[in-house]
Design an enzyme around this catalytic site. Structure first.
Site, PDB file in Angstrom:
ATOM      1  N   SER A 122       0.809  -1.222   0.000  1.00 13.42           N
ATOM      2  CA  SER A 122       0.000   0.000   0.000  1.00 13.42           C
ATOM      3  C   SER A 122       0.846   1.278   0.000  1.00 13.42           C
ATOM      4  O   SER A 122       1.572   1.532  -0.941  1.00 13.42           O
ATOM      5  CB  SER A 122      -0.944  -0.062   1.205  1.00 13.42           C
ATOM      6  OG  SER A 122      -1.870   0.978   1.141  1.00 13.42           O
ATOM      7  N   ASP A 171      -0.993   1.305  -4.130  1.00 12.04           N
ATOM      8  CA  ASP A 171      -1.891   0.313  -4.747  1.00 12.04           C
ATOM      9  C   ASP A 171      -3.214   0.947  -5.165  1.00 12.04           C
ATOM     10  O   ASP A 171      -4.165   0.235  -5.507  1.00 12.04           O
ATOM     11  CB  ASP A 171      -2.120  -0.881  -3.811  1.00 12.04           C
ATOM     12  CG  ASP A 171      -2.823  -0.502  -2.535  1.00 12.04           C
ATOM     13  OD1 ASP A 171      -2.647   0.637  -2.057  1.00 12.04           O
ATOM     14  OD2 ASP A 171      -3.573  -1.342  -1.993  1.00 12.04           O
ATOM     15  N   ASP A 196      -2.163   6.288  -3.483  1.00  6.50           N
ATOM     16  CA  ASP A 196      -1.068   5.596  -2.790  1.00  6.50           C
ATOM     17  C   ASP A 196      -0.549   4.488  -3.719  1.00  6.50           C
ATOM     18  O   ASP A 196      -0.985   4.384  -4.873  1.00  6.50           O
ATOM     19  CB  ASP A 196      -1.534   5.053  -1.431  1.00  6.50           C
ATOM     20  CG  ASP A 196      -2.566   3.959  -1.552  1.00  6.50           C
ATOM     21  OD1 ASP A 196      -3.285   3.934  -2.579  1.00  6.50           O
ATOM     22  OD2 ASP A 196      -2.660   3.119  -0.648  1.00  6.50           O
ATOM     23  N   ASP A 246      -5.761   2.289  -3.801  1.00  7.42           N
ATOM     24  CA  ASP A 246      -7.073   2.160  -3.151  1.00  7.42           C
ATOM     25  C   ASP A 246      -7.420   3.456  -2.420  1.00  7.42           C
ATOM     26  O   ASP A 246      -8.553   3.661  -2.016  1.00  7.42           O
ATOM     27  CB  ASP A 246      -7.163   0.936  -2.220  1.00  7.42           C
ATOM     28  CG  ASP A 246      -6.156   0.960  -1.085  1.00  7.42           C
ATOM     29  OD1 ASP A 246      -5.207   1.775  -1.125  1.00  7.42           O
ATOM     30  OD2 ASP A 246      -6.311   0.155  -0.146  1.00  7.42           O
TER      31      ASP A 246
HETATM   32 MG    MG Z   1      -3.441   1.301  -0.160  1.00  4.40          MG
END
Ligand code: MG
Length: 453
Positions: free
Chosen positions: A103, A247, A245, A249
């Protein structure tokens, strides 16, 4: 085993398994976690990764583990976490997913996150079940001729189309927005710029190629890492700046004047929009979220329901009470009609929809959200049980969902021992600096008193 993020002796932390690659999180561990998933869930298992240097190593090992249990695996290659989640949710024969990502953590980290059949992250209970299996090693071992097979697929088109089905594409396209997007050399590079283009935006991408060295910036989309984005938004005269960020999400925004929009404010803004569109409804957020969320939601005729910190808990509560919206004050926005999980690209599309439908600039949308002043500090705390017991004596009327939260007329206080480190966090928020400081002092004194005795 040393695993700082999961906590002492614990493999799964609040966000799956995390640690420094090849030190704390190894290929052996990924292999075994693939076996864990393959033993728990029987059927096709989709696997994807973010752009980190160690992601290929961990993904290959996790896939080998899955195949050894006799399950077929689908390799989705690089993908944002929500794109994998949407793929798992919408593909009928896929029973679960494995995401290789750390992340927002620095580049030396990596992690493994388990996804349920409906696209949600594993719950705390499921993580515990996985951890037990990891310890007992009672994995299914398939006979030689029943070992699983590996397939490849791509989830970008499915994910982008899924988002476009749920936003007013025409309204956004008509406006020809100028947008700067900073994917931070992470997994968002594969989907968000393309989505924005299809929404009729003039897109300028920065840090736009996937690179596990994160040469552009640190993967955490906090204001101090986004000076380039703020600068380019102003320079380009853009309507909106968007950052993810590692990844993708999470999503955060920069207004047309190049000013960072605080994550709590964008959460409040989106929550208010959803309550207005639904003529009321419930919004779920952790006890650590700013009061501006509750103010905005209540003003619009909705209700805020608080949970413990952590996005799986928020998602679980949203399903339970049929919430219209949810999210965390770190850019993690949850749009239930799409996915019960944080979703960065969906957040970007919805912000454009809001701008288009209300015909307002970002600064004008942000303006009516109540302003608060926040103080966040951490103190060392080795005895969390003693702290929590003491807090019950000090603040008998507090909300103890996660730590102790006290609401005052002009602000609130949260004292919350960390689940992963020997520290306690004190959050104080007030209408102005003086009030926040006054409230913070109450918390600080109480913690010191409890820990001294
Ligand atoms: Mg993330």
């Amino acid at each position: 085993m040393r695993n700082r993020i999961g906590g002492v002796g614990k493999l799964f932390g609040t966000d799956g398994v995390r640690g420094i690659a090849n030190e704390e999180i190894t290929s052996e561990m990924a292999l075994e976690l693939g076996k864990v998933m393959g033993t728990l869930k029987r059927g096709k298992i989709a696997v994807a990764m973010d752009s980190r240097i160690s992601s290929h190593m961990l993904k290959s090992a996790a896939i080998a583990g899955v195949l050894s249990t006799g399950n077929n695996a689908i390799d989705l290659g690089f993908a944002p976490t929500p794109a994998l989640q949407y793929y798992v949710k919408t593909s009928k024969d896929v029973v679960s997913g494995i995401m290789i990502t750390a992340s927002h953590n620095p580049k030396e980290y990596n992690g493994i996150k388990f996804i349920q059949e409906d696209g949600r992250e594993f719950t705390r209970k499921m993580d515990e079940e996985s951890e037990e299996l990891f310890k007992s090693k009672k994995y299914i071992v398939a006979p030689w001729n029943e070992v699983g097979q590996l397939f490849e697929d791509n989830c970008y088109r499915l994910y982008i189309d899924g988002i476009k089905e749920k936003v007013d594409v025409e309204a956004i396209q008509k406006r020809n927005f100028k947008v700067v997007v900073d994917c931070g050399n992470g997994a968002g590079c594969f989907t968000t710029p393309q989505l924005l283009k299809e929404l009729g935006c003039k897109v300028l991408s920065i840090n736009a190629h996937p690179d596990g060295n994160f040469p552009g910036r640190n993967p955490e989309p906090v204001e101090e890492n986004l000076s380039l984005l703020k600068h380019v938004v102003k320079l380009y005269n853009a309507d909106l700046g968007i950052a993810h960020d590692g990844d993708a999400d999470r999503v955060v925004f920069v207004d047309e004047k190049g000013r960072f929009v605080s994550e709590d404010v964008s959460l409040a803004l989106m929550a208010k929009y959803y309550v207005e569109e639904n003529n009321g409804g419930k919004v779920v957020t952790p006890v650590s979220s700013s009061k501006c969320v509750e103010d905005a939601v209540t003003d619009a005729g909705g209700e805020v329901v608080y949970t413990a910190v952590g996005s799986p808990v928020v998602a679980e509560k949203m399903v339970e009470i049929n919430a219209v919206f949810g999210g965390e004050g770190n850019g993690g926005l949850v749009f239930p009609e799409h996915l019960h999980a944080r979703d960065g690209a969906m957040g970007a599309a919805k912000m454009l929809e809001l701008m288009a439908k209300q015909n307002k600039r970002v600064s004008e949308l942000v303006e009516p959200i109540p302003k608060y002043y926040t103080i966040k500090e951490k103190l060392p705390c080795r005895d969390k049980i003693k702290l929590l017991e003491g807090l019950k004596d000090e603040f008998p009327d507090a909300n103890f969902i996660d730590g102790a939260r006290m609401d005052y007329e002009d602000g609130w206080l949260l004292i919350r021992p960390s689940g992963t480190e020997p520290i306690v966090r004190i959050f104080a928020e007030g209408k102005d600096k003086e009030t926040a400081e006054k409230i913070f002092e109450i918390g600080l004194k109480a913690v010191k008193r409890i820990l001294r005795n």
